[in-house]
Scaffold this motif. Structure first.
Motif, short mmCIF file in Angstrom:
data_model
loop_
_atom_site.label_atom_id
_atom_site.label_comp_id
_atom_site.label_asym_id
_atom_site.label_seq_id
_atom_site.Cartn_x
_atom_site.Cartn_y
_atom_site.Cartn_z
N ARG A 190 74.43 22.68 -32.38
CA ARG A 190 75.07 23.43 -33.36
C ARG A 190 74.41 23.45 -34.75
O ARG A 190 74.57 24.30 -35.28
CB ARG A 190 76.52 22.53 -33.60
CG ARG A 190 77.50 23.04 -34.70
CD ARG A 190 78.50 22.10 -35.22
NE ARG A 190 77.70 20.80 -35.79
CZ ARG A 190 78.15 19.65 -35.92
NH1 ARG A 190 79.68 19.53 -35.54
NH2 ARG A 190 77.49 18.85 -36.47
N ARG A 221 81.85 24.50 -34.95
CA ARG A 221 83.04 23.57 -34.73
C ARG A 221 82.84 22.00 -34.85
O ARG A 221 81.62 21.80 -34.77
CB ARG A 221 83.70 23.64 -33.49
CG ARG A 221 84.27 25.17 -33.21
CD ARG A 221 84.96 25.32 -31.97
NE ARG A 221 85.43 26.81 -31.57
CZ ARG A 221 86.06 27.09 -30.76
NH1 ARG A 221 86.80 26.33 -29.98
NH2 ARG A 221 86.43 28.39 -30.56
N LYS A 222 83.87 21.09 -35.14
CA LYS A 222 83.28 19.70 -35.05
C LYS A 222 83.21 19.42 -33.49
O LYS A 222 83.61 19.86 -32.59
CB LYS A 222 84.71 18.96 -35.45
CG LYS A 222 84.99 19.36 -36.86
CD LYS A 222 86.31 18.62 -37.29
CE LYS A 222 86.72 19.00 -38.89
NZ LYS A 222 85.74 18.39 -39.90
N VAL A 223 82.19 18.33 -33.63
CA VAL A 223 81.84 17.86 -32.12
C VAL A 223 81.96 16.12 -32.20
O VAL A 223 81.76 15.62 -33.17
CB VAL A 223 80.44 17.87 -31.69
CG1 VAL A 223 79.79 17.42 -30.48
CG2 VAL A 223 79.91 19.41 -31.75
N THR A 224 82.76 15.86 -31.25
CA THR A 224 83.17 14.20 -31.22
C THR A 224 81.92 13.55 -31.13
O THR A 224 80.98 13.92 -30.30
CB THR A 224 84.14 13.88 -30.05
OG1 THR A 224 83.58 13.82 -28.88
CG2 THR A 224 85.14 14.97 -30.49
N ARG A 225 82.06 12.17 -31.23
CA ARG A 225 81.02 11.20 -31.06
C ARG A 225 80.69 11.03 -29.50
O ARG A 225 79.60 10.78 -29.13
CB ARG A 225 81.19 9.85 -31.55
CG ARG A 225 81.16 9.59 -33.14
CD ARG A 225 81.56 8.33 -33.65
NE ARG A 225 81.44 8.42 -35.10
CZ ARG A 225 81.71 7.16 -35.63
NH1 ARG A 225 81.82 6.17 -35.24
NH2 ARG A 225 81.83 7.11 -37.11
N ASN A 284 80.31 13.48 -27.95
CA ASN A 284 79.76 14.69 -27.41
C ASN A 284 80.61 15.77 -26.76
O ASN A 284 80.19 16.45 -25.67
CB ASN A 284 78.51 14.55 -26.41
CG ASN A 284 77.53 15.82 -26.35
OD1 ASN A 284 77.06 16.34 -27.45
ND2 ASN A 284 76.94 16.08 -25.23
N ARG A 285 81.72 15.93 -27.47
CA ARG A 285 82.67 17.21 -26.86
C ARG A 285 82.90 17.97 -28.24
O ARG A 285 83.38 17.42 -29.27
CB ARG A 285 84.06 16.37 -26.40
CG ARG A 285 83.90 15.41 -25.17
CD ARG A 285 83.27 16.08 -23.74
NE ARG A 285 83.06 15.47 -22.87
CZ ARG A 285 81.94 14.94 -22.44
NH1 ARG A 285 80.76 15.22 -23.21
NH2 ARG A 285 81.71 14.49 -21.37
N VAL A 286 83.14 19.27 -27.85
CA VAL A 286 83.45 20.04 -28.93
C VAL A 286 84.79 20.33 -28.99
O VAL A 286 85.56 20.34 -27.99
CB VAL A 286 82.77 21.72 -28.51
CG1 VAL A 286 83.29 22.47 -29.33
CG2 VAL A 286 81.31 21.53 -28.43
N THR A 287 85.55 20.27 -30.33
CA THR A 287 86.75 20.38 -30.36
C THR A 287 87.26 21.70 -30.85
O THR A 287 86.36 22.67 -30.71
CB THR A 287 87.10 19.62 -31.67
OG1 THR A 287 86.76 20.11 -33.03
CG2 THR A 287 86.75 17.99 -31.59
N ASP A 288 88.51 22.21 -31.03
CA ASP A 288 88.92 23.65 -31.41
C ASP A 288 88.82 23.75 -32.98
O ASP A 288 89.08 24.81 -33.39
CB ASP A 288 90.21 23.61 -30.96
CG ASP A 288 90.28 23.70 -29.38
OD1 ASP A 288 89.39 24.15 -28.72
OD2 ASP A 288 91.44 23.51 -28.79
N ARG A 289 88.48 22.74 -33.77
CA ARG A 289 88.69 22.74 -34.97
C ARG A 289 87.55 23.30 -35.81
O ARG A 289 86.18 22.70 -35.46
CB ARG A 289 88.89 21.36 -35.62
CG ARG A 289 90.32 20.73 -35.48
CD ARG A 289 90.32 19.47 -36.16
NE ARG A 289 89.60 18.35 -35.19
CZ ARG A 289 89.16 17.22 -35.88
NH1 ARG A 289 89.86 16.91 -36.96
NH2 ARG A 289 88.23 16.32 -35.22
#
Length: 339
Positions: free
Chosen positions: A163, A247-251, A253-258
């Motif tokens: 990203r 979009r935001k990516v979690t720690r 390593n998962r992509v969010t909808d935000r």
């Protein structure tokens, strides 16, 4: 008199007009849409700061007396506040008074005289973001991770890194503002034989969307520096087919909808530069836009061609980005250096 419903921003009730009859829900929605969320937050924050100062010093904030406002900006200037900051505070105070159908306290002779003195005494050019462009941009892009390794499971794409690469290259080539990058959706991206075309529904210079604004994103000769390739790689890896692009990516390593917040775009650029350790800034998301303008100028693009992409309405504004580079062109001191 009755105020329309708050817009969700603390202190937002002061940012809406005071009216004799309540606004309908739809009217209140249009009132809220008249200013961007960032603008409303800024106004509300400035007003809370000013009203708090008034409470501490025994002044009424609404309506504000000239002596209260002149004392407030004098204290700000004495504390080292920048002229731009004080100007924004005055704009917010003016706006709240206008919404209450109250006289504009910033027009009072006492206030204008003090304000003029502050500007003459403390005025200075604003701090400009350092342009981010090749070869520094190359180093920053290379420093973005592309894979994640794990001790107990197979490695995988580093989604935040992919990203960030897309954000950097798309931001540089498109010269979009950070708010425009954050608001970009898949529906705004159209295929073209020469790359992609980005449609910008709203912008700083087109707040009402009355004129279509198109920005090109060309294929680059080097795949590692191609914004179209970086964008496609990110979207494919993240499984994004609609909605927000960045979009935001979690720690984990998962992509969010935000979607990213504009300030997050700023922070991502700063972190990416820090990873590459390319030197002092100041760096920000605006460094990509400034880098586009400066690098395009160095490569021979005319101010008009640059403004076509950046959508600046004034060529003088484009020139402000490249004034340092221009200072060396056709300059007598540079010629004398060869003696």
């Amino acid at each position: 008199m009755t105020d329309p419903a708050p817009t969700g921003v603390p202190g937002a009730e002061l940012l809406a007009p005071q009216v004799d009859l309540p606004l309908t829900e739809q009217e209140a929605a249009y009132v809220a849409a008249a200013r961007s969320a960032n603008t409303r937050r800024g106004y509300a924050s400035d007003w809370r700061e000013f009203s708090g100062w008034c409470a501490r010093h025994g002044h009424e904030a609404l309506p504000a007396a000239p002596e209260a406002l002149s004392g407030y900006i004098t204290e700000l200037a004495g504390a080292g506040a920048k002229v731009g900051t004080i100007s924004r505070r005055l704009s917010s105070i003016r706006f709240v008074h206008v919404m209450r159908d109250l006289p504009d306290p910033t027009d009072a002779r006492r206030v204008t005289a003090v304000w003029e003195g502050i500007r003459r005494t403390h005025g200075a050019p604003p701090v400009q973001a350092r342009p981010l462009m090749p070869p520094d941009l190359d180093d920053v892009v290379d420093a973005c991770p592309t894979t994640r390794s794990y001790a107990t499971r197979p490695g995988e794409d580093d989604l935040a890194g992919l990203r960030d690469r897309a954000l950097l290259l798309v931001g540089f080539f498109s010269a979009l503002r950070r708010s425009e990058l954050a608001a970009l959706t898949v529906a705004d991206v159209a295929d073209h034989p020469r790359g992609r075309v980005l449609s910008i529904p709203r912008s700083k210079t087109n707040p009402y969307g009355t004129e279509p604004e198109l920005v090109v994103l060309p294929h680059a000769h080097r795949a590692a520096r191609c914004p179209v390739t970086a964008l496609r790689t990110w979207l494919d890896a993240a499984g994004i087919t609609e909605g927000p692009v960045l979009r935001k990516v979690t720690r984990g390593n998962r992509v969010t909808d935000r979607p990213l917040h504009p300030e997050s775009v700023n922070e991502i650029v700063q972190r990416a530069v820090a990873r590459a350790d390319i030197g002092p800034g100041p760096w920000s998301a605006h460094s990509l836009r400034a880098g586009h303008v400066t690098y395009a100028h160095q490569r021979g693009a005319s101010d008009r061609a640059i403004a076509h992409q950046t959508r600046h309405r004034s060529l003088a504004t484009v020139g402000a980005y490249i004034r340092i580079d221009n200072a060396w062109e056709d300059n007598s001191a540079a010629l004398l250096a060869g003696l």
